[in-house]
Design an enzyme around this catalytic site. Structure first.
Site, PDB file in Angstrom:
ATOM      1  N   ARG A 176      45.739-115.526 -17.198  1.00 58.69           N
ATOM      2  CA  ARG A 176      44.833-116.135 -17.083  1.00 58.69           C
ATOM      3  C   ARG A 176      43.760-115.404 -17.458  1.00 58.69           C
ATOM      4  O   ARG A 176      42.510-115.551 -18.727  1.00 58.69           O
ATOM      5  CB  ARG A 176      44.787-116.259 -15.547  1.00 58.69           C
ATOM      6  CG  ARG A 176      44.279-117.574 -15.384  1.00 58.69           C
ATOM      7  CD  ARG A 176      42.503-116.559 -14.552  1.00 58.69           C
ATOM      8  NE  ARG A 176      42.534-115.723 -13.153  1.00 58.69           N
ATOM      9  CZ  ARG A 176      41.038-115.276 -13.557  1.00 58.69           C
ATOM     10  NH1 ARG A 176      40.344-115.749 -14.187  1.00 58.69           N
ATOM     11  NH2 ARG A 176      41.122-113.992 -12.702  1.00 58.69           N
ATOM     12  N   ASP A 177      43.263-113.916 -16.663  1.00 65.54           N
ATOM     13  CA  ASP A 177      42.066-113.307 -16.696  1.00 65.54           C
ATOM     14  C   ASP A 177      41.449-113.311 -18.297  1.00 65.54           C
ATOM     15  O   ASP A 177      40.839-113.062 -19.224  1.00 65.54           O
ATOM     16  CB  ASP A 177      41.831-112.593 -16.104  1.00 65.54           C
ATOM     17  CG  ASP A 177      39.977-112.097 -16.086  1.00 65.54           C
ATOM     18  OD1 ASP A 177      39.333-112.472 -16.091  1.00 65.54           O
ATOM     19  OD2 ASP A 177      40.234-111.415 -14.353  1.00 65.54           O
ATOM     20  N   HIS A 226      40.331-105.608  -8.053  1.00 62.26           N
ATOM     21  CA  HIS A 226      40.578-106.021  -9.047  1.00 62.26           C
ATOM     22  C   HIS A 226      39.421-105.388  -9.909  1.00 62.26           C
ATOM     23  O   HIS A 226      38.340-106.428  -9.751  1.00 62.26           O
ATOM     24  CB  HIS A 226      40.792-107.468  -9.127  1.00 62.26           C
ATOM     25  CG  HIS A 226      40.600-108.451 -10.120  1.00 62.26           C
ATOM     26  ND1 HIS A 226      41.311-109.769 -10.960  1.00 62.26           N
ATOM     27  CD2 HIS A 226      39.354-108.344 -11.500  1.00 62.26           C
ATOM     28  CE1 HIS A 226      40.501-110.321 -12.027  1.00 62.26           C
ATOM     29  NE2 HIS A 226      39.419-109.758 -11.952  1.00 62.26           N
ATOM     30  N   HIS A 277      37.369-104.793 -13.444  1.00 59.74           N
ATOM     31  CA  HIS A 277      37.084-104.706 -15.376  1.00 59.74           C
ATOM     32  C   HIS A 277      36.645-103.029 -15.745  1.00 59.74           C
ATOM     33  O   HIS A 277      35.927-102.778 -14.577  1.00 59.74           O
ATOM     34  CB  HIS A 277      36.147-105.842 -15.497  1.00 59.74           C
ATOM     35  CG  HIS A 277      36.878-107.042 -15.445  1.00 59.74           C
ATOM     36  ND1 HIS A 277      36.912-108.157 -16.199  1.00 59.74           N
ATOM     37  CD2 HIS A 277      37.303-107.494 -13.846  1.00 59.74           C
ATOM     38  CE1 HIS A 277      37.643-108.720 -15.716  1.00 59.74           C
ATOM     39  NE2 HIS A 277      37.882-108.783 -14.745  1.00 59.74           N
ATOM     40  N   CYS A 319      34.983-112.913 -18.263  1.00 62.03           N
ATOM     41  CA  CYS A 319      35.609-114.444 -17.894  1.00 62.03           C
ATOM     42  C   CYS A 319      34.122-114.585 -18.447  1.00 62.03           C
ATOM     43  O   CYS A 319      33.136-114.236 -18.882  1.00 62.03           O
ATOM     44  CB  CYS A 319      34.265-114.264 -16.440  1.00 62.03           C
ATOM     45  SG  CYS A 319      33.965-115.828 -15.968  1.00 62.03           S
TER      46      CYS A 319
HETATM   47  N1  COA Z   1      40.808-128.957 -12.975  1.00 64.11           N
HETATM   48  C1  COA Z   1      40.261-129.504 -13.966  1.00 64.11           C
HETATM   49  N2  COA Z   1      39.892-130.502 -13.944  1.00 64.11           N
HETATM   50  C2  COA Z   1      38.425-130.305 -12.833  1.00 64.11           C
HETATM   51  C3  COA Z   1      38.445-129.845 -12.069  1.00 64.11           C
HETATM   52  C4  COA Z   1      39.899-128.878 -11.958  1.00 64.11           C
HETATM   53  N3  COA Z   1      40.195-128.320 -11.012  1.00 64.11           N
HETATM   54  N4  COA Z   1      37.520-130.047 -11.172  1.00 64.11           N
HETATM   55  C5  COA Z   1      36.546-130.388 -11.528  1.00 64.11           C
HETATM   56  N5  COA Z   1      37.830-131.081 -12.852  1.00 64.11           N
HETATM   57  C6  COA Z   1      36.490-132.282 -13.706  1.00 64.11           C
HETATM   58  C7  COA Z   1      36.116-133.459 -13.230  1.00 64.11           C
HETATM   59  O1  COA Z   1      37.825-134.458 -12.720  1.00 64.11           O
HETATM   60  C8  COA Z   1      35.496-133.968 -14.474  1.00 64.11           C
HETATM   61  O2  COA Z   1      36.220-134.490 -15.339  1.00 64.11           O
HETATM   62  P1  COA Z   1      35.884-135.431 -16.050  1.00 64.11           P
HETATM   63  O3  COA Z   1      34.696-134.792 -17.138  1.00 64.11           O
HETATM   64  O4  COA Z   1      36.720-136.181 -17.404  1.00 64.11           O
HETATM   65  O5  COA Z   1      34.826-136.642 -14.860  1.00 64.11           O
HETATM   66  C9  COA Z   1      34.834-132.935 -14.637  1.00 64.11           C
HETATM   67  O6  COA Z   1      36.080-131.555 -14.481  1.00 64.11           O
HETATM   68  C10 COA Z   1      33.579-131.846 -14.221  1.00 64.11           C
HETATM   69  O7  COA Z   1      33.571-131.916 -12.902  1.00 64.11           O
HETATM   70  P2  COA Z   1      32.424-132.035 -11.575  1.00 64.11           P
HETATM   71  O8  COA Z   1      32.978-131.972 -10.521  1.00 64.11           O
HETATM   72  O9  COA Z   1      31.003-132.550 -12.003  1.00 64.11           O
HETATM   73  O10 COA Z   1      32.217-130.617 -11.677  1.00 64.11           O
HETATM   74  P3  COA Z   1      31.210-129.634 -12.949  1.00 64.11           P
HETATM   75  O11 COA Z   1      31.501-129.901 -14.311  1.00 64.11           O
HETATM   76  O12 COA Z   1      30.277-129.014 -12.313  1.00 64.11           O
HETATM   77  O13 COA Z   1      31.804-127.495 -13.567  1.00 64.11           O
HETATM   78  C11 COA Z   1      34.854-126.920 -12.623  1.00 64.11           C
HETATM   79  C12 COA Z   1      32.609-127.221 -12.147  1.00 64.11           C
HETATM   80  C13 COA Z   1      34.183-126.034 -11.321  1.00 64.11           C
HETATM   81  C14 COA Z   1      35.283-127.608 -12.444  1.00 64.11           C
HETATM   82  C15 COA Z   1      33.763-126.093 -13.976  1.00 64.11           C
HETATM   83  O14 COA Z   1      32.781-125.411 -13.760  1.00 64.11           O
HETATM   84  C16 COA Z   1      35.197-125.027 -13.859  1.00 64.11           C
HETATM   85  O15 COA Z   1      36.284-125.356 -14.219  1.00 64.11           O
HETATM   86  N6  COA Z   1      35.220-123.673 -14.059  1.00 64.11           N
HETATM   87  C17 COA Z   1      36.112-123.331 -14.695  1.00 64.11           C
HETATM   88  C18 COA Z   1      35.286-121.378 -14.165  1.00 64.11           C
HETATM   89  C19 COA Z   1      36.473-120.681 -14.963  1.00 64.11           C
HETATM   90  O16 COA Z   1      37.235-120.746 -14.610  1.00 64.11           O
HETATM   91  N7  COA Z   1      35.741-119.261 -14.497  1.00 64.11           N
HETATM   92  C20 COA Z   1      36.402-118.030 -14.530  1.00 64.11           C
HETATM   93  C21 COA Z   1      37.732-118.507 -13.815  1.00 64.11           C
HETATM   94  S1  COA Z   1      36.684-117.494 -12.403  1.00 64.11           S
HETATM   95 ZN    ZN Z   2      38.516-110.978 -13.284  1.00 64.87          ZN
END
Ligand code: COA
Ligand code: ZN
Length: 306
Positions: free
Chosen positions: A14-15, A208, A210, A241
């Site tokens: 994942r990470d 955790h 890095h 990240c």
């Molecule tokens: N899994 C999949 N899709 C997700 C989701 C999730 N957990 N949470 C929201 N979404 C989707 C929404 O359904 C929406 O889809 P659409 O564009 O098809 O309508 C889209 O993502 C945007 O949703 P929104 O609520 O407006 O969120 P955002 O654009 O502000 O994004 C996150 C927020 C959290 C979804 C996004 O920033 C994200 O996935 N970040 C990942 C962070 C990550 O993995 N970091 C590293 C590990 S810590």
């Molecule tokens: Zn990490």
């Protein structure tokens, strides 16, 4: 400490993979997870349920879960990372038995990573804990940027203690301190982990780290000295990240396993199989550095098949 157990969670699938330019196929992700599990690593973060637009490398983690449940049952060791309630629902639907929900020690990181404030992430985590109790799913609450944030700077340890206490009291199965960008130093780690262990005991606490500034193992050692016995690490030192500038790979599973086993801890990990998993990680990604100790392990600890 002879024979005392430490629990290692490999977060490489994942990470590690979330930060790679090369996207692995579902089959390749599953191969890597199985290779790490075959080495005896206690738990593996097998993917995240996040927006595939935000992190393309973690798209279709539900298919990874489906594959893992196919032949042998890997559900006991598989962990899914989630950033919000939607992630929880997706992880539950995929059959996850343990989820890691991300909390934040800064508003800057909360916004960049999940478009939330710290307080919003805390509120959602409380909701997730309530659902998870009902659903029989374990929750690891990981406090991101627990030492320093790339946007907001150094973090007050009292803030981390407050968040840890809140989620221990709320029934999180574990609380993990994440040094997301690798900015912690050992003295700081020793002091914070000692206080947390004194207050909560060590059983449910983890760290955790890095290895951005080559202090990963020193920080592990400092936490070990305070009594911490759960650590995240990443096969072949993959990691970082995409939303935290400057974050490089996690402490390599090869390195942490070698150090802790040489110190007399029981890791349950087979070095020969771990090196095979590390080789696979390097082969699949083309960029995984491999643990610093890998050549030494290969020379002195790995059984050669002739
Ligand atoms: N899994 C999949 N899709 C997700 C989701 C999730 N957990 N949470 C929201 N979404 C989707 C929404 O359904 C929406 O889809 P659409 O564009 O098809 O309508 C889209 O993502 C945007 O949703 P929104 O609520 O407006 O969120 P955002 O654009 O502000 O994004 C996150 C927020 C959290 C979804 C996004 O920033 C994200 O996935 N970040 C990942 C962070 C990550 O993995 N970091 C590293 C590990 S810590
Ligand atoms: Zn990490």
């Amino acid at each position: 400490m002879t024979g005392e157990a430490v629990v290692i969670t490999d977060v490489g699938p994942r990470d590690g993979l979330q930060n790679q330019l090369k996207l692995l196929s579902i089959d390749e992700r599953v191969q890597l997870i199985k290779a790490v599990a075959a080495a005896g690593v206690a738990q593996v973060e097998v993917g995240s349920f996040v927006s595939p637009k935000a992190v393309p490398a973690m798209a279709a983690t539900d298919q990874v879960f489906a594959e893992l449940q196919g032949q042998a049952d890997y559900s006991a060791l598989s962990i899914a990372l989630i950033p919000n309630m939607k992630g929880y629902e997706l992880a539950k639907a995929a059959g996850a038995k343990t989820v890691t929900m991300v909390l934040y020690a800064s508003d800057g990181m909360a916004q960049k990573n999940a478009s939330m404030s710290m307080a919003e992430a805390e509120a959602v985590t409380l909701d997730i804990l309530a659902c998870a109790k009902r659903d029989g799913i374990a929750v690891i609450a990981t406090i991101s940027v627990a030492f320093e944030c790339p946007f907001d700077g150094p973090v007050d340890p009292a803030l981390v203690e407050r968040i840890a206490a809140k989620f221990m009291a709320a029934g999180a199965d574990q609380v993990v301190l994440a040094d997301t960008i690798g900015a912690a130093q050992p003295q700081q780690v020793r002091e914070l982990t000692a206080r947390l262990v004194q207050t909560h005991g060590a059983a449910q606490l983890g760290c955790h780290f890095h290895d951005t500034r080559a202090m990963g193992l020193a920080n592990v050692f400092a936490a070990v000295e305070s009594g911490i016995r759960r650590f995240d690490s990443s096969i072949a030192g993959l990691g970082g990240c995409p939303f935290a500038p400057g974050a490089s790979g996690n402490v390599a599973t090869e390195d942490i396993t070698m150090m802790l086993s040489q110190m007399g801890f029981a890791t349950g990990i087979d070095m020969t199989k771990l090196i095979a998993a590390s080789d696979l990680a390097q082969q699949l990604t083309g960029t995984a550095p491999g643990g610093r100790s890998k050549p030494w392990i290969q020379r002195y600890l790995v059984k050669t098949q002739k």
